[in-house]
Design a protein around this motif. Structure first.
Motif, mmCIF file in Angstrom:
data_model
loop_
_atom_site.group_PDB
_atom_site.id
_atom_site.type_symbol
_atom_site.label_atom_id
_atom_site.label_comp_id
_atom_site.label_asym_id
_atom_site.label_seq_id
_atom_site.Cartn_x
_atom_site.Cartn_y
_atom_site.Cartn_z
ATOM 1 N N VAL A 86 -0.043 -13.325 17.088
ATOM 2 C CA VAL A 86 0.307 -11.997 16.574
ATOM 3 C C VAL A 86 -0.805 -11.003 16.893
ATOM 4 O O VAL A 86 -0.547 -9.880 17.346
ATOM 5 C CB VAL A 86 0.590 -12.057 15.057
ATOM 6 C CG1 VAL A 86 0.696 -10.674 14.459
ATOM 7 C CG2 VAL A 86 1.875 -12.839 14.790
ATOM 8 N N ALA A 87 -2.049 -11.400 16.676
ATOM 9 C CA ALA A 87 -3.179 -10.514 16.968
ATOM 10 C C ALA A 87 -3.222 -10.162 18.452
ATOM 11 O O ALA A 87 -3.458 -9.000 18.826
ATOM 12 C CB ALA A 87 -4.488 -11.171 16.538
ATOM 13 N N THR A 88 -2.965 -11.123 19.302
ATOM 14 C CA THR A 88 -2.946 -10.871 20.744
ATOM 15 C C THR A 88 -1.832 -9.897 21.105
ATOM 16 O O THR A 88 -2.035 -8.975 21.902
ATOM 17 C CB THR A 88 -2.762 -12.194 21.512
ATOM 18 O OG1 THR A 88 -3.828 -13.080 21.154
ATOM 19 C CG2 THR A 88 -2.762 -11.975 23.019
ATOM 20 N N GLY A 89 -0.661 -10.083 20.497
ATOM 21 C CA GLY A 89 0.442 -9.153 20.735
ATOM 22 C C GLY A 89 0.111 -7.743 20.307
ATOM 23 O O GLY A 89 0.437 -6.775 20.995
ATOM 24 N N VAL A 90 -0.572 -7.605 19.166
ATOM 25 C CA VAL A 90 -0.977 -6.285 18.678
ATOM 26 C C VAL A 90 -1.949 -5.635 19.661
ATOM 27 O O VAL A 90 -1.825 -4.450 19.993
ATOM 28 C CB VAL A 90 -1.596 -6.396 17.265
ATOM 29 C CG1 VAL A 90 -2.301 -5.119 16.861
ATOM 30 C CG2 VAL A 90 -0.524 -6.764 16.247
ATOM 31 N N VAL A 91 -2.915 -6.403 20.142
ATOM 32 C CA VAL A 91 -3.899 -5.862 21.088
ATOM 33 C C VAL A 91 -3.209 -5.422 22.379
ATOM 34 O O VAL A 91 -3.452 -4.311 22.878
ATOM 35 C CB VAL A 91 -5.012 -6.898 21.380
ATOM 36 C CG1 VAL A 91 -5.874 -6.470 22.558
ATOM 37 C CG2 VAL A 91 -5.863 -7.118 20.139
ATOM 38 N N ALA A 145 -0.061 -4.598 22.879
ATOM 39 C CA ALA A 145 0.793 -3.424 22.637
ATOM 40 C C ALA A 145 -0.068 -2.185 22.416
ATOM 41 O O ALA A 145 0.265 -1.104 22.902
ATOM 42 C CB ALA A 145 1.691 -3.668 21.428
ATOM 43 N N GLY A 146 -1.178 -2.328 21.687
ATOM 44 C CA GLY A 146 -2.065 -1.199 21.422
ATOM 45 C C GLY A 146 -2.707 -0.653 22.685
ATOM 46 O O GLY A 146 -2.922 0.556 22.804
#
Length: 90
Positions: free
Chosen positions: A39-44, A46-47
């Motif tokens: 999830v953290a990787t996906g957020v990074v 996408a950000g």
């Protein structure tokens, strides 16, 4: 009426059941940690507005799950071919 023998029924799906069983060393903490890192990787990604390093659609994710299941089936059945050994690389 005879008694139901679950072993006879399970034998038809035995390979798949063995292939899908989780390794004994796997625990919930590792699964949750992997999910959180994902999830953290996906957020990074996408950000930063960069493309995902994984299929961004459900069919792609299902394909990855299929690859995992196929790998586990081959492991469970002992089928396979040592390509690296055959090429002299392993």
């Amino acid at each position: 009426m005879g008694r139901y023998d679950h072993r006879a029924h399970a034998s038809s799906f035995g390979v798949l059941l063995i292939a899908l069983s989780l390794p004994s060393r796997m625990n919930t903490t590792l699964v949750v940690a992997a999910l959180l890192v994902g999830v953290a990787t996906g957020v990074v990604f996408a950000g930063l507005r960069v493309p995902l390093p994984a299929p961004p659609s459900l069919p792609g994710v299902v394909g990855i799950i299929g690859i995992y299941i196929g790998y586990r089936v081959v492991e469970a059945t002992g089928l396979g071919f040592d390509l690296l050994g055959w090429l002299g690389l392993g």
